[in-house]
Design a protein around this motif. Sequence first.
Motif, PDB file in Angstrom:
ATOM      1  N   GLU A 117      -4.763  -2.417 -10.939  1.00  0.00           N
ATOM      2  CA  GLU A 117      -4.952  -3.629 -11.758  1.00  0.00           C
ATOM      3  C   GLU A 117      -4.091  -3.600 -13.016  1.00  0.00           C
ATOM      4  N   VAL A 118      -4.021  -2.427 -13.657  1.00  0.00           N
ATOM      5  CA  VAL A 118      -3.257  -2.353 -14.906  1.00  0.00           C
ATOM      6  C   VAL A 118      -1.773  -2.632 -14.642  1.00  0.00           C
ATOM      7  N   ALA A 119      -1.263  -2.107 -13.509  1.00  0.00           N
ATOM      8  CA  ALA A 119       0.152  -2.354 -13.189  1.00  0.00           C
ATOM      9  C   ALA A 119       0.393  -3.849 -12.968  1.00  0.00           C
ATOM     10  N   VAL A 120      -0.521  -4.527 -12.286  1.00  0.00           N
ATOM     11  CA  VAL A 120      -0.366  -5.978 -12.068  1.00  0.00           C
ATOM     12  C   VAL A 120      -0.308  -6.696 -13.417  1.00  0.00           C
ATOM     13  N   ARG A 121      -1.248  -6.335 -14.274  1.00  0.00           N
ATOM     14  CA  ARG A 121      -1.291  -6.999 -15.587  1.00  0.00           C
ATOM     15  C   ARG A 121      -0.044  -6.665 -16.403  1.00  0.00           C
ATOM     16  N   THR A 132       0.868   6.234 -11.221  1.00  0.00           N
ATOM     17  CA  THR A 132       0.620   7.170 -10.123  1.00  0.00           C
ATOM     18  C   THR A 132       1.246   8.522 -10.480  1.00  0.00           C
ATOM     19  N   THR A 133       0.474   9.598 -10.307  1.00  0.00           N
ATOM     20  CA  THR A 133       0.985  10.931 -10.644  1.00  0.00           C
ATOM     21  C   THR A 133       0.571  11.921  -9.558  1.00  0.00           C
ATOM     22  N   ARG A 134       1.205  13.074  -9.568  1.00  0.00           N
ATOM     23  CA  ARG A 134       0.803  14.136  -8.647  1.00  0.00           C
ATOM     24  C   ARG A 134      -0.394  14.865  -9.221  1.00  0.00           C
ATOM     25  N   GLY A 135      -1.348  15.190  -8.379  1.00  0.00           N
ATOM     26  CA  GLY A 135      -2.502  15.970  -8.829  1.00  0.00           C
ATOM     27  C   GLY A 135      -2.439  17.363  -8.212  1.00  0.00           C
ATOM     28  N   GLY A 156      -5.642   6.579 -11.820  1.00  0.00           N
ATOM     29  CA  GLY A 156      -6.702   7.449 -12.326  1.00  0.00           C
ATOM     30  C   GLY A 156      -7.657   7.967 -11.268  1.00  0.00           C
ATOM     31  N   ALA A 157      -7.445   7.620 -10.001  1.00  0.00           N
ATOM     32  CA  ALA A 157      -8.371   8.070  -8.943  1.00  0.00           C
ATOM     33  C   ALA A 157      -7.613   8.912  -7.917  1.00  0.00           C
ATOM     34  N   PRO A 158      -8.236  10.022  -7.427  1.00  0.00           N
ATOM     35  CA  PRO A 158      -7.582  10.816  -6.380  1.00  0.00           C
ATOM     36  C   PRO A 158      -7.545  10.022  -5.061  1.00  0.00           C
ATOM     37  N   VAL A 159      -6.367   9.925  -4.486  1.00  0.00           N
ATOM     38  CA  VAL A 159      -6.219   9.097  -3.286  1.00  0.00           C
ATOM     39  C   VAL A 159      -7.070   9.618  -2.129  1.00  0.00           C
ATOM     40  N   SER A 160      -7.228  10.948  -2.021  1.00  0.00           N
ATOM     41  CA  SER A 160      -8.041  11.440  -0.890  1.00  0.00           C
ATOM     42  C   SER A 160      -9.508  11.030  -1.072  1.00  0.00           C
ATOM     43  N   HIS A 161      -9.964  10.922  -2.326  1.00  0.00           N
ATOM     44  CA  HIS A 161     -11.349  10.447  -2.553  1.00  0.00           C
ATOM     45  C   HIS A 161     -11.448   8.960  -2.202  1.00  0.00           C
ATOM     46  N   ASP A 180      -8.429   2.648 -14.256  1.00  0.00           N
ATOM     47  CA  ASP A 180      -8.982   3.798 -14.988  1.00  0.00           C
ATOM     48  C   ASP A 180      -9.887   4.653 -14.096  1.00  0.00           C
ATOM     49  N   GLY A 181      -9.486   4.863 -12.888  1.00  0.00           N
ATOM     50  CA  GLY A 181     -10.234   5.732 -11.977  1.00  0.00           C
ATOM     51  C   GLY A 181     -11.421   5.056 -11.304  1.00  0.00           C
ATOM     52  N   VAL A 182     -11.693   3.809 -11.650  1.00  0.00           N
ATOM     53  CA  VAL A 182     -12.842   3.111 -11.056  1.00  0.00           C
ATOM     54  C   VAL A 182     -12.339   2.153  -9.968  1.00  0.00           C
TER      55      VAL A 182
END
Length: 447
Positions: free
Chosen positions: A58-62, A27-30, A39-44, A426-428
Motif C-alpha cells: 500500500e505504501v508503495a502505491v501511495r 522489499t528487503t532480504r530477511g 514489513g511482512a515475511p513472504v513465507s508467513h 507496515d507488516g500488517v
Amino acid sequence: MTLTELLPSLGCEAADTLEPGVWPPNTTRGPGGELMFAGAPVSHLAARFGTPAYFLDEVAVREHAKAYRAALPEAEVAFASKALCTKSVLRWLAEEGLSLDTCSAGEIAVARSVGFPAERILLHGNAKTPEDLKAALAYGVRRIVLDSLDEIEQLGALAHGRQQVMIRVTPNVQADTHQAITTGTEGQKFGFSLRPEVHDNVDRAVEAVLAQPSLRLVGLHCHIGSQVSRVDRYEEAARRMVGVLTDIRDRYGITLTELDLGGGHAVPYLPGDPEFDLDGYARRLHVALAYECASHGFPLPRLTIEPGRAIVGSAGITVYRVCAVKRGSKTFVAVDGGMSDNPRPALYGAKYTARLVGRATHAPRRSMVVVGRHCESGDIIADDLALPDDIHAGDLLAVPCTGAYHHSLASNYNLIGRPPLVGVRDGVATILVRRETEEDLLRRDQG
Ligand code: LLP
C-alpha cells in the motif's frame, strides 16, 4: 554470455541480492532466505493466505501517486483503473488526490461503491455499450471520451443538459512498444484520424459533437500506447495535439481548455529494463506545451495524464508454490499458478524474474524455466532464469512487478479460481479481494 551462465561462477551471495529496480522499494532480504515485503515475511504471508496469491504494498502505491503529483503539480493525474480496479486501491488513490480513468460500467461501479468523486472521473473505450454510457451519466462522470461517430450520436441522445466530452485523437506517434499495446498510430482501432482523406476523422467528430445540443466539447485526448519508456514520444504527441487544438479553434471558433495525453509510462520488469524518467517527462512536457501554445497563440490547456502501470505495477508481487521440478532437456519448475493469473508472457512476450523465498541455499544456480499448471506449452512465467539447483516441490517463488494487469487480466482457465489480492502495510496484511472458490465458479453455471 547470459546471466545464468555467469552466475555459478559468481557464487551464491552475488546471485542472492535483490535485483535493483524491479522489487517494491520496501522489499528487503530477511534471514534464512526470507523476503520481507512491506514489513511482512513472504513465507508467513504464503502460509496465511495460500498460493498463488498477489500481494500489494500500500505504501508503495501511495508513494507512486505522490511522486506523480509532486512531478506534475498543475496536471490532473488520473489513475487508469484498468491496471488494477479494487475498492481499496481506488480509495487510497482518491485520498492521494488522483483522478480516475475508467472504461466500463463495472469500473464505474467500483468507483461509485467507494464514493470516488464523479467530477474526477473520465470514461474511455472504443465501443462503449449503452450500459457504460448510462452508468457514467447516472453517476455524473464529468468527462466522457468519445471514440466513434456512432457513440457521439448515442451519447447525444442519452445525455441531458450539457455532458462534458473529449474527442480521442490518433496522433500517429509510434510508441516503440509491443504492437498489441500500441494505440496512437494509424491502422489500429482507437481514436479519430487526423488524415483529411479518412472518413471518420477528427473534423467530422468535432462537427458531430457540435451538432448535439446535449454535449459540450471541452478537450482532446490521446494515448500512444503502454509500457513506453521514450519521453520524446510524449513530447511529439503533445506538440501534435496542440496543433490539433489550434486547427479546431481556427476552423470552428472554439477554444478547448483540456488536453489529456493518456498514460503508458514504462516500469522495469527485469534488471536493466529502462526506467521511465518521470521528472524528465514532466519538465519536457511542460516546455513542449508552453512553446507550442505560445507559438500558436493558444492558451495553455489544463493537462491530464493517465498512468496505470506506473502507479501499481512495481508495488505488487505474486507468490507461487512449486508443484514439481522436471529435469528434462531443460529444467522446468512448475508452479501452482500460471497464465490464468499472468497471461502477459503469452500475450505480449513479457519477461519476468523470480526468486526462491523462505529458505537459504548454497546450491549452484542453473538456468531453468518457470512454467504454470495450465494445459498449454506457452504457459511460461519466466524463461532462462538462474535458480538454485536444489529447488524442489514445496518451495516458494516470488515474482516481482505484478501489481498492474495481473489481477485485472486474470481468468478462470482450466477452472482454477483466481488468486486473492492482499494489501500489506507496515507488516500488517489485509485481504482486499478474496480467493475465488470452486463454489464461486459453479454458481454461474446454470446446469
Ligand atoms: N489511458 C488509456 C486510454 C489507456 O487505454 C491505458 C491503457 C492507460 C491510460 C494506462 O496505460 P498504462 O499507464 O497502464 O500503461 N494489458 C496490457 C496493457 C494494456 C493497456 C491498455 N490501456 C499489459 O498488461 O501490458
